[in-house]
Design an enzyme around this catalytic site. Sequence first.
Site, short mmCIF file in Angstrom:
data_model
loop_
_atom_site.label_atom_id
_atom_site.label_comp_id
_atom_site.label_asym_id
_atom_site.label_seq_id
_atom_site.Cartn_x
_atom_site.Cartn_y
_atom_site.Cartn_z
N GLN A 1 14.60 -0.58 9.20
CA GLN A 1 15.52 0.09 7.95
C GLN A 1 15.44 -0.78 6.94
O GLN A 1 15.11 -1.93 7.05
CB GLN A 1 16.93 0.17 8.71
N GLU B 1 15.65 -5.10 11.94
CA GLU B 1 15.72 -5.58 13.26
C GLU B 1 14.32 -5.73 13.82
O GLU B 1 14.20 -6.03 15.25
CB GLU B 1 16.74 -5.23 14.27
N TRP C 1 28.53 -4.07 10.87
CA TRP C 1 28.55 -4.12 9.44
C TRP C 1 28.15 -2.83 8.75
O TRP C 1 28.32 -2.51 7.54
CB TRP C 1 27.18 -5.09 8.89
#
Lengths: 766, 766
Positions: free
Chosen positions: A599, A486, A356
């Site tokens: 992130q 994540e 992505w």
Amino acid sequence: MKPYLKEDEWSIIEEGFDQEKHEISESVFSIGNGHMGQRANFEETYSGETLQGSYMAGVYYPDKTRVGWWKNGYPEYFAKVLNATNWIGLQILIDDVELDLNNAKVSNFVRELNMKEGYLQRTFTAELTNGHQISVQATRFVSVAMKEIGAIEYQITPLNFDGHLKVVSYLDGDIMNKDANYDETFWDQVSESAEGARASVTVKTKKLDFVYSSMKETHVFHGEDSIQASSSDTKPKYAESSFAAPLTKGTATTIYKYAANVTNRDHDKNDLLDAARTVLDKAIHKGFSDLKTDQAKVWSEKWQDSDIVIEGDISAQQGIRFNIFQMNQTYTGEDARLNIGPKGFTGEKYGGSTYWDTEAYCLPFYLATADQRIPRNLLVYRHNHLEKAKENAGKLGFTKGALYPMVTMNGEESHNEWEITFEEIHRNGAIAYAIYNYVNYTGDKSYLGELGIEVLVEISRFWEDRVHFVPDKGVYMMHGVTGPNEYENNVNNNWYTNRIATWTLEYTLYALDYLKDTDESLHQKWLNDLQLKGEETAKWVEIIDKMYYPEDQDRGVFLQADNFEDKEIMSVTDLNSKHLPLNQNWSWDRILRSCFIKQADVLQGMYFLNHEFDIETKKRNFDFYEPMTVHESSLSPCVHAILACELGYKEKAYEMYLRTARLDLDNYNNDTEDGCHITSMAGTWMSVVEGFGGMKVRNDQLILNPFIPGQWHSFSFKVVFRGSRLLIRVTQDTVEVINETKQEVDVVIHGETYRINANGILQLNH
Amino acid sequence: MKPYLKEDEWSIIEEGFDQEKHEISESVFSIGNGHMGQRANFEETYSGETLQGSYMAGVYYPDKTRVGWWKNGYPEYFAKVLNATNWIGLQILIDDVELDLNNAKVSNFVRELNMKEGYLQRTFTAELTNGHQISVQATRFVSVAMKEIGAIEYQITPLNFDGHLKVVSYLDGDIMNKDANYDETFWDQVSESAEGARASVTVKTKKLDFVYSSMKETHVFHGEDSIQASSSDTKPKYAESSFAAPLTKGTATTIYKYAANVTNRDHDKNDLLDAARTVLDKAIHKGFSDLKTDQAKVWSEKWQDSDIVIEGDISAQQGIRFNIFQMNQTYTGEDARLNIGPKGFTGEKYGGSTYWDTEAYCLPFYLATADQRIPRNLLVYRHNHLEKAKENAGKLGFTKGALYPMVTMNGEESHNEWEITFEEIHRNGAIAYAIYNYVNYTGDKSYLGELGIEVLVEISRFWEDRVHFVPDKGVYMMHGVTGPNEYENNVNNNWYTNRIATWTLEYTLYALDYLKDTDESLHQKWLNDLQLKGEETAKWVEIIDKMYYPEDQDRGVFLQADNFEDKEIMSVTDLNSKHLPLNQNWSWDRILRSCFIKQADVLQGMYFLNHEFDIETKKRNFDFYEPMTVHESSLSPCVHAILACELGYKEKAYEMYLRTARLDLDNYNNDTEDGCHITSMAGTWMSVVEGFGGMKVRNDQLILNPFIPGQWHSFSFKVVFRGSRLLIRVTQDTVEVINETKQEVDVVIHGETYRINANGILQLNH
């Protein structure tokens, strides 16, 4: 690690040969042209540590996976970028002693990646074991103008002797991927030939039937005298030509090697050798010098559109140009079958070519610096994979819609950790968002009716099937996802995923309305083709209406996911720095339980859907999440930098910028030997243009809100926008916009609209 | 799959040779004696599909893992049960044609596992490719009385010819594990010898230095005439003796093979061959027939303590005896270094030997059917691993306490999926609960002061470090766990885990109080040794006090975890049966998002802490969770059966019982070829004794609440309790308790207390 590269505005320069850093340099000094690429391996034999790497775009291998296969629905294969025939090899023997920098005394070593003109050059002096001293200058590039051509000029000058040179100029197709899961070789022999100065090797992949021919011709000159090949030879997957030449003290003996690298992606597999011959003849006819001149010209054009100039900070200047250079080396947008691999042509780690990252981080760069058809091809790429994405959704048990893969080469999923593959589905939203982003930036709404609507509808259908209704609460929810962060897995109601899902539904409904309003028959055609009924869109409206978004009312922030408020809320500054990076020091469960964020997650939503939130909301969320963010993804700091700029957090913005700008040049993450972090380089560009430049497009208007870090004298960047090319230059006192084209354009700067005439200049104080 | 085994009360019998089921039969007909075990492979050559398997208890190999290594803190190795020297092999040549049932016409094939006397027997008639017909009877066992001895009697009778027999009786140590991660061989050569009828092979593991000697002697008789060995030979890791014997129509030629299998776990590695020789000589001196008689005697004693008799349902009778037989074959409790592997000696799948299965499911069987020192050794096993469990907690970043591994061989963690290894920490609670269970059943409180308290304190410390306080809510929580239901991963506040954690704290505080009250100096010693301070226990009290337990107030049930109420609540009966089993048909994310439950979770807590909940609470939770439970763990139905019995759900109880009782005999899960589900067999025993028998121990009293399924005439079981052995027999009308010992005992039946005198009988109507 201490920086070991010399600062320079236009080149990456390494002075002195440091064998321990050689593999890092092999990555950093890589060359590529969108069609193929090559790590900065030495042409001559090198017996020290090296990662030989030659890569052909779009040529890959479905390597049998080692993980995940015991869970139903897992992909069986992980598509690997294929390390391919070594076409640069030159064995150099000087009075029978082989040149090998691992065994020679090396001095005056300089390696230069000339980004302005797009070539790699290396000069050094070597004293061999027999005491002979030579000076060498080796120059090579992969041609952007002739994408299948690589060319090398290799010049040897004896310093203290007269003697004999033997050159074996070879092609070696017997190559293994370093990351092969079961130490398999992926290439089978097809054919070899060698006659005189010319040789070829054709190999094919054991699976998928990629066929790759490499053909080379070698020219050797002693001074001006041409030397003929003395012999040639082949063995399976290998071919060589040998030359014997005199060496005269103070006189250069020069080897030119031209290689054509062609695959059955571009040619019929039965015509590969003919195709190689044709292009090779053409290149030889031009000759090394003209090819190199052409290369400089094409790169000059690329810089014309995409350069960023930073005055007063040479290190920052070098960093940003390196990032732009690598982006342009990796993807040219000519071929809609290709995409932007996370390592580009600089290494083979991660496998797959498409994440992505492309939609979320790379697209804006190509939107603003390249012809419109180039970012458009990135959208077409996903449209081409729509059927596979529908199959992928089906494999996971969905009855409708498309789920694009986390990682892919050909549209099939090839990632293998359940919490990512099955759950990190927000990627689907980024693919829808990219369509919006393209249309919004370029104004090319025709793409919606042409291809975009199909992708949007199928992604919307996926979201419809993926949410579930909770009758007790009267809301739709989305359980079991992994958000962009994540460092949380399998959470319920990740705010970002829920929001990007409903946003997709909203935008799809908008696109349908737009079609209906502008082209009723096209609208009807799509309703028929997609069998899209009113009940379906009505359901989307209901989901938009009743979607649940976790919030912390007391703090006035969106919650990253359900229960986030129950975590122990801490700041990264509360941690002992020896715990960082967390992913190397903490067990996975501890990372997951902690509040620390890999992130941008909620903040990714604030970036994408920036206009939906007032500045106070953005501030509260930034103030809450930023201190918990460890930025252990190279994709994280840019989003933070852009938001920090918007919020006026100047120090934070510059800090975040520094974390991306020289990531590979300074090997911050201590892993550059595996290859460069290509996709995050686009984030660096975003930090400057969308962050410091404050550029965005809203309601067909180009908006700028520039501010300049105190450390810089000025910075300037170029953007193409609706047929104009603008140079925007920001100093500590002024903002200057130069319209380099003949089309007038309106620009909104700090809220005021200015018209800039053809070739006009606008200068403001700020 | 249709049952292929013949029903019989005391034996497992296969009639007719079905090659497709051979690997299943190899598992089902396995023999073991706690020290070693052997799948039901043929002695003679078999070229069809087979999983050769010989296993020595406690001999394992740290196979390099293929998964998880990229996450910090993961174990690098997965300890594998080692497939070891094949000691049963006999190559049979009849007039130079090799006997191989894959190439012969086979008739009259009968395989029998005689559970009453503990041997495996196979008879068949084979017509070889040369037309010769022979009848064969092969009998073998691994001796319980002489644990290192295996013995075989192999009788060949020619039916239609006179001819020549050649027998090669061999030991083959060149064995590979089927499940080796990188196709590695784990055994290295040490030595071989062969002289006359005797031969030996010594091998050692490539890591960990396990040394294993196998020594065999072969005796061959033609009728009554002894035949001497004709030759002997060795090659690396292999030794053989050959015999040539006449074959006379109608006369049996008999081969006896005695093998001693010894390892450096029990002997000095330099004395292994001496040790083997000594035990082999002793076995030969006894001879096959006496060894077999001894075997029957020892098994008779085992059945004396542990048998369950079911009248009126021969299939159920066979099933329950098979389960008890396998439990007794797998673990004898003599060696506190051993534990109960999930496949016992019947296969190598799963690796490791110890799961929480031991404490949660197996311990009750040994408590009720064996001498107290046997279940005690299961507790000592964990005490022996306490230091490793503390190291394990440290590796995951905990500052104190012990986290026992999910799977282990030597105390180190060897499981490799983060959601299990790092998160399925309720296992720690089961290890604490086992101490309670042992003390509660046996009344042996001395164990607390001797070893138990140390384990309890360290587990309590782990829980203390693992919970976190949420100031806004004033509660302790536990985030990021996987409960017993592995179909939810990484959830917050799994009710069972939260409760078993506080229960551990409560029981540890109880144990400390008990020591203080009964032996102040011992109490003080432990406080000193464990450096246990008042602040620490005060913190435990606070955690007990403020622990958060998710509940659904409206439904009056405990919630399996946070947000469970937001799931789409469905019943298994709502599913199309083609979706079952879910783990073979649904993607992992779909399983995780669904409400469906792999195995008892909240209900596991209701089972363990049964006395804490009133019947209405148990009923509401059972009624809520049972319909969502898919029982895709073999460990699940027993807990449901026991609770169903308590709640008076007779049909459900019997249905659940049937799901466990013949799991392997009928190959329900279609995976018995990998080995039998040993640990779940204990669950079957629990279903009968704790379920239908309603047996529990509370306040030092044995409690029975029997009910009998309508399908049965009667069932009876035996339990040892505080020095008495009781036979409990339940018919449709009566409950009968026979005290087989000289010690009187009180038993509470359906709420009334009865005293049963020495050798007395109590009979009640019900």
